[in-house]
Design a protein around this motif. Structure first.
Motif, PDB file in Angstrom:
ATOM      1  N   THR A 122       0.842  -1.201   0.000  1.00  0.00           N
ATOM      2  CA  THR A 122       0.000   0.000   0.000  1.00  0.00           C
ATOM      3  C   THR A 122       0.878   1.251   0.000  1.00  0.00           C
ATOM      4  OG1 THR A 122      -1.776  -1.178   1.135  1.00  0.00           O
ATOM      5  CG2 THR A 122      -1.855   1.220   1.231  1.00  0.00           C
ATOM      6  N   VAL A 123       1.932   1.235   0.805  1.00  0.00           N
ATOM      7  CA  VAL A 123       2.884   2.350   0.828  1.00  0.00           C
ATOM      8  C   VAL A 123       3.523   2.509  -0.556  1.00  0.00           C
ATOM      9  CG1 VAL A 123       5.111   3.149   1.755  1.00  0.00           C
ATOM     10  CG2 VAL A 123       3.371   2.204   3.301  1.00  0.00           C
ATOM     11  N   ASP A 124       3.886   1.380  -1.156  1.00  0.00           N
ATOM     12  CA  ASP A 124       4.526   1.413  -2.465  1.00  0.00           C
ATOM     13  C   ASP A 124       3.579   1.987  -3.534  1.00  0.00           C
ATOM     14  OD1 ASP A 124       6.689   0.934  -4.190  1.00  0.00           O
ATOM     15  OD2 ASP A 124       5.809  -0.955  -4.849  1.00  0.00           O
ATOM     16  N   PHE A 125       2.316   1.570  -3.504  1.00  0.00           N
ATOM     17  CA  PHE A 125       1.346   2.106  -4.484  1.00  0.00           C
ATOM     18  C   PHE A 125       1.113   3.601  -4.262  1.00  0.00           C
ATOM     19  CE2 PHE A 125      -0.204  -2.445  -4.783  1.00  0.00           C
ATOM     20  CZ  PHE A 125       0.319  -2.637  -6.051  1.00  0.00           C
ATOM     21  N   PHE A 126       1.060   4.003  -3.011  1.00  0.00           N
ATOM     22  CA  PHE A 126       0.916   5.438  -2.714  1.00  0.00           C
ATOM     23  C   PHE A 126       2.065   6.210  -3.373  1.00  0.00           C
ATOM     24  CE2 PHE A 126       2.332   8.981   0.049  1.00  0.00           C
ATOM     25  CZ  PHE A 126       1.246   9.828  -0.071  1.00  0.00           C
ATOM     26  N   ASN A 127       3.289   5.707  -3.205  1.00  0.00           N
ATOM     27  CA  ASN A 127       4.450   6.382  -3.793  1.00  0.00           C
ATOM     28  C   ASN A 127       4.388   6.402  -5.322  1.00  0.00           C
ATOM     29  OD1 ASN A 127       5.644   7.071  -1.338  1.00  0.00           O
ATOM     30  ND2 ASN A 127       6.799   5.161  -1.211  1.00  0.00           N
ATOM     31  N   GLN A 128       3.966   5.281  -5.899  1.00  0.00           N
ATOM     32  CA  GLN A 128       3.877   5.209  -7.368  1.00  0.00           C
ATOM     33  C   GLN A 128       2.841   6.193  -7.919  1.00  0.00           C
ATOM     34  OE1 GLN A 128       3.374   1.334  -9.194  1.00  0.00           O
ATOM     35  NE2 GLN A 128       4.420   0.350  -7.486  1.00  0.00           N
ATOM     36  N   ILE A 129       1.664   6.209  -7.296  1.00  0.00           N
ATOM     37  CA  ILE A 129       0.576   7.056  -7.796  1.00  0.00           C
ATOM     38  C   ILE A 129       0.938   8.522  -7.597  1.00  0.00           C
ATOM     39  CG2 ILE A 129      -1.842   7.715  -7.412  1.00  0.00           C
ATOM     40  CD1 ILE A 129      -2.290   4.704  -6.678  1.00  0.00           C
ATOM     41  N   ASN A 130       1.560   8.784  -6.464  1.00  0.00           N
ATOM     42  CA  ASN A 130       2.046  10.110  -6.152  1.00  0.00           C
ATOM     43  C   ASN A 130       2.959  10.619  -7.264  1.00  0.00           C
ATOM     44  OD1 ASN A 130       2.644  12.276  -4.574  1.00  0.00           O
ATOM     45  ND2 ASN A 130       3.769  11.150  -3.033  1.00  0.00           N
ATOM     46  N   MET A 131       3.859   9.751  -7.692  1.00  0.00           N
ATOM     47  CA  MET A 131       4.823  10.109  -8.728  1.00  0.00           C
ATOM     48  C   MET A 131       4.124  10.274 -10.084  1.00  0.00           C
ATOM     49  SD  MET A 131       8.441   8.202  -9.046  1.00  0.00           S
ATOM     50  CE  MET A 131       7.903   6.930 -10.178  1.00  0.00           C
ATOM     51  N   LEU A 132       3.245   9.327 -10.410  1.00  0.00           N
ATOM     52  CA  LEU A 132       2.531   9.396 -11.692  1.00  0.00           C
ATOM     53  C   LEU A 132       1.657  10.645 -11.767  1.00  0.00           C
ATOM     54  CD1 LEU A 132       1.569   5.629 -11.931  1.00  0.00           C
ATOM     55  CD2 LEU A 132       2.903   6.846 -13.668  1.00  0.00           C
ATOM     56  N   TYR A 133       0.930  10.916 -10.699  1.00  0.00           N
ATOM     57  CA  TYR A 133       0.074  12.110 -10.710  1.00  0.00           C
ATOM     58  C   TYR A 133       0.940  13.370 -10.742  1.00  0.00           C
ATOM     59  CZ  TYR A 133      -3.490  15.541  -9.644  1.00  0.00           C
ATOM     60  OH  TYR A 133      -4.320  16.642  -9.716  1.00  0.00           O
ATOM     61  N   GLY A 134       2.090  13.298 -10.056  1.00  0.00           N
ATOM     62  CA  GLY A 134       3.007  14.444 -10.058  1.00  0.00           C
ATOM     63  C   GLY A 134       3.447  14.862 -11.447  1.00  0.00           C
ATOM     64  N   THR A 135       3.503  13.911 -12.376  1.00  0.00           N
ATOM     65  CA  THR A 135       3.947  14.251 -13.730  1.00  0.00           C
ATOM     66  C   THR A 135       2.874  15.000 -14.517  1.00  0.00           C
ATOM     67  OG1 THR A 135       3.189  12.154 -14.676  1.00  0.00           O
ATOM     68  CG2 THR A 135       5.471  12.231 -13.903  1.00  0.00           C
ATOM     69  N   ILE A 136       1.604  14.903 -14.084  1.00  0.00           N
ATOM     70  CA  ILE A 136       0.546  15.555 -14.877  1.00  0.00           C
ATOM     71  C   ILE A 136      -0.185  16.653 -14.104  1.00  0.00           C
ATOM     72  CG2 ILE A 136       0.168  13.609 -16.459  1.00  0.00           C
ATOM     73  CD1 ILE A 136      -2.554  13.855 -14.153  1.00  0.00           C
ATOM     74  N   THR A 137       0.342  17.063 -12.933  1.00  0.00           N
ATOM     75  CA  THR A 137      -0.378  18.084 -12.146  1.00  0.00           C
ATOM     76  C   THR A 137      -0.615  19.372 -12.927  1.00  0.00           C
ATOM     77  OG1 THR A 137       1.734  18.655 -11.138  1.00  0.00           O
ATOM     78  CG2 THR A 137       0.204  17.390  -9.784  1.00  0.00           C
ATOM     79  N   GLU A 138       0.310  19.705 -13.839  1.00  0.00           N
ATOM     80  CA  GLU A 138       0.101  20.979 -14.554  1.00  0.00           C
ATOM     81  C   GLU A 138      -1.081  20.915 -15.525  1.00  0.00           C
ATOM     82  OE1 GLU A 138       3.612  21.684 -17.312  1.00  0.00           O
ATOM     83  OE2 GLU A 138       4.221  19.905 -16.190  1.00  0.00           O
ATOM     84  N   PHE A 139      -1.520  19.695 -15.870  1.00  0.00           N
ATOM     85  CA  PHE A 139      -2.681  19.556 -16.762  1.00  0.00           C
ATOM     86  C   PHE A 139      -3.966  19.345 -15.959  1.00  0.00           C
ATOM     87  CE2 PHE A 139       1.068  17.461 -18.673  1.00  0.00           C
ATOM     88  CZ  PHE A 139       1.336  18.399 -19.659  1.00  0.00           C
TER      89      PHE A 139
END
Length: 216
Positions: A61-78
């Motif tokens: 669960t911690v690992d998925f949180f980190n992954q999603i955090n990173m993936l969403y971080g790449t598209i926050t400007e959109f």
């Protein structure tokens, strides 16, 4: 990629949740990474022999949180108020935020606001030592499974929003392979332990079937 560069709101980009090195959970994370490397995701999500199910679910669960955090971080400007005034996963699914403590009655808010609430809430759960004990021998609480299920159900919504509303941006950034692998890992994991209700997965049902069929 710098989370605090001026083009991004560093607010939505949560700090990575680290599993302490040398801990048993760290060993489990390393095991998970090693089996992932083999490319067999169905096998990678299985509970390693002799391990505690709660601990395995906690580490992942911690690992998925980190992954999603990173993936969403790449598209926050959109993902901004103007283009995403509601938190949705396609026209048929809209999410309203409530956490049961600070916000009891679900509120309608923009996707960036919703995801900020969601990720902050998840982070607070992960940082709570009574829910996610990081010390060896400290038992998991009796309600751990239901907490983990709620976290994963909510994290799924971030994937669903990215796929439905931002997949073009993901492709422009050439992140789709990364997103697909992360999501496939996530889905196989929640399927293995039956952690998310099928109805909750409906917004990405076709994709889930496609990912699963390639593997049989």
């Amino acid at each position: 990629f710098q989370p605090n560069s001026s083009s991004r709101s560093s607010k939505t980009f949560k700090p990575k949740k680290n599993i302490p090195e040398g801990s048993h959970q760290y060993e489990l994370l390393k095991h998970a990474e090693a089996t992932l490397g083999s490319g067999n995701l169905r096998q990678a999500v299985m509970l390693p022999e002799g391990e505690d199910l709660n601990e395995w679910i906690a580490v992942n669960t911690v690992d998925f949180f980190n992954q999603i955090n990173m993936l969403y971080g790449t598209i926050t400007e959109f993902c901004i108020e103007a283009s995403c005034p509601v938190m949705s996963a396609g026209p048929r699914y809209e999410y309203h935020w409530a956490d049961g403590t600070n916000i009891k009655k679900p509120i309608k808010c923009s996707a960036p606001k919703y995801i900020d609430y969601l990720m902050t809430w998840v982070q607070d759960q992960l940082d709570d030592e009574t829910l996610f004990p990081s010390k060896i021998g400290v038992p998991f609480p009796k309600n751990f499974m239901s907490v983990a299920k709620t976290i994963l159900k909510r994290l799924f919504r971030v994937y669903a929003h990215i796929y439905h509303q931002h997949f073009d941006s993901v492709m422009q950034l050439q992140e789709e392979a990364h997103l697909n692998t992360s999501f496939k890992h996530f889905i196989f994991f929640v399927q293995e332990f039956n952690l998310i209700d099928r109805r909750e997965l409906a917004p990405l049902q076709e994709l889930i079937e496609k990912l699963g069929s390639k593997d049989r």
